[in-house]
Every structure is written in C-alpha cells, then in structure tokens.
Design a protein around this motif. Sequence first.
Motif, PDB file in Angstrom:
ATOM      1  N   GLN A   1       0.848  -1.195   0.000  1.00  0.00           N
ATOM      2  CA  GLN A   1       0.000   0.000   0.000  1.00  0.00           C
ATOM      3  C   GLN A   1       0.879   1.239   0.000  1.00  0.00           C
ATOM      4  N   VAL A   2       0.552   2.177  -0.864  1.00  0.00           N
ATOM      5  CA  VAL A   2       1.320   3.414  -0.939  1.00  0.00           C
ATOM      6  C   VAL A   2       0.948   4.329   0.219  1.00  0.00           C
ATOM      7  N   GLN A   3       1.965   4.882   0.848  1.00  0.00           N
ATOM      8  CA  GLN A   3       1.743   5.878   1.899  1.00  0.00           C
ATOM      9  C   GLN A   3       2.468   7.158   1.530  1.00  0.00           C
ATOM     10  N   CYS A  22       7.133  15.469   0.655  1.00  0.00           N
ATOM     11  CA  CYS A  22       6.207  14.342   0.600  1.00  0.00           C
ATOM     12  C   CYS A  22       7.037  13.067   0.561  1.00  0.00           C
ATOM     13  N   ALA A  23       7.042  12.357   1.670  1.00  0.00           N
ATOM     14  CA  ALA A  23       7.775  11.098   1.751  1.00  0.00           C
ATOM     15  C   ALA A  23       6.855   9.965   1.313  1.00  0.00           C
ATOM     16  N   ALA A  24       7.287   9.225   0.291  1.00  0.00           N
ATOM     17  CA  ALA A  24       6.480   8.143  -0.279  1.00  0.00           C
ATOM     18  C   ALA A  24       7.064   6.795   0.094  1.00  0.00           C
ATOM     19  N   SER A  25       6.198   5.837   0.386  1.00  0.00           N
ATOM     20  CA  SER A  25       6.660   4.493   0.719  1.00  0.00           C
ATOM     21  C   SER A  25       5.632   3.468   0.271  1.00  0.00           C
ATOM     22  N   ALA A  75      16.695   8.761  -4.035  1.00  0.00           N
ATOM     23  CA  ALA A  75      17.262   7.997  -2.926  1.00  0.00           C
ATOM     24  C   ALA A  75      16.364   8.045  -1.691  1.00  0.00           C
ATOM     25  N   LYS A  76      15.660   9.151  -1.531  1.00  0.00           N
ATOM     26  CA  LYS A  76      14.803   9.314  -0.354  1.00  0.00           C
ATOM     27  C   LYS A  76      13.338   9.053  -0.650  1.00  0.00           C
ATOM     28  N   ASN A  77      12.999   8.748  -1.913  1.00  0.00           N
ATOM     29  CA  ASN A  77      11.595   8.574  -2.299  1.00  0.00           C
ATOM     30  C   ASN A  77      10.749   9.751  -1.815  1.00  0.00           C
TER      31      ASN A  77
END
Length: 119
Positions: A1-3, A22-25, A75-77
């Motif tokens: 799931q994308v956060q 906006c940090a994506a994971s 590198a940090k998404n």
Amino acid sequence: QVQLVESGGGLVQTGGSLRLSCAASGRTFSSYTMGWFRQAPGKEREIVAAIRWSDSFTYYRNSVKGRFTISRDNAKNTVYLQMNSLKPEDTAVYYCAADPVGSGKYDYWGQGTQVTVSS
C-alpha cells in the motif's frame, strides 16, 4: 500500500518561502507521476504542480509558474515543493498525491499540510 506523508507547512508572511516535502513508501515509484494539490476554504481542490518520476517532466499551474518548483529525490523517495514569493492567495491545505501510471488519476493521497500566507 502506498503511503504519502507531507510536512513543511506553516505560517509565513507575504513574499516568504516554504518547502513542502512528501515522503512516499510502499511501492517502486519509477512509473508514477507525483502531484501537489491545494484546497482553500470554500474552493475546489486544484492541482499546483506535478512531476513524472521517470524523467522529471514537470507541470505547473499558471499562477505558480516562476515561484514554485517541484522536484524529487530518488534515494529518499521524496517529492518537494519549493514555494517562493508566497502570496495570501496561496493559503490552502496542500496535498501530495500519486498517479501510478501517469493517467491523470491520482489514487493515493497524503493527509495534507496547512500553508497560511499572511498579508
């Protein structure tokens, strides 16, 4: 799931600057288009800027061209929105969103961060 988790909002005077993050994971984002949207009280949500993750192709709405810059850090998404020369009309809740296939349909949204520009 994308956060998606936004940060960096706040209160600034006219002419000031803020940088939203906006940090994506949760996924590999190489095919995604990432967008920043905003919604002011009583107004519809509107897209502010977007960036294609694969080649950094960017889009800006006319009212922010030359003042806002969208960028991404592989590198940090993380996707950033650098906002300079802020105006009271930029006051809104800003949302980060993700479009998985570049179709213009944003399936994933962050919680939003408030930006207030005082006159």
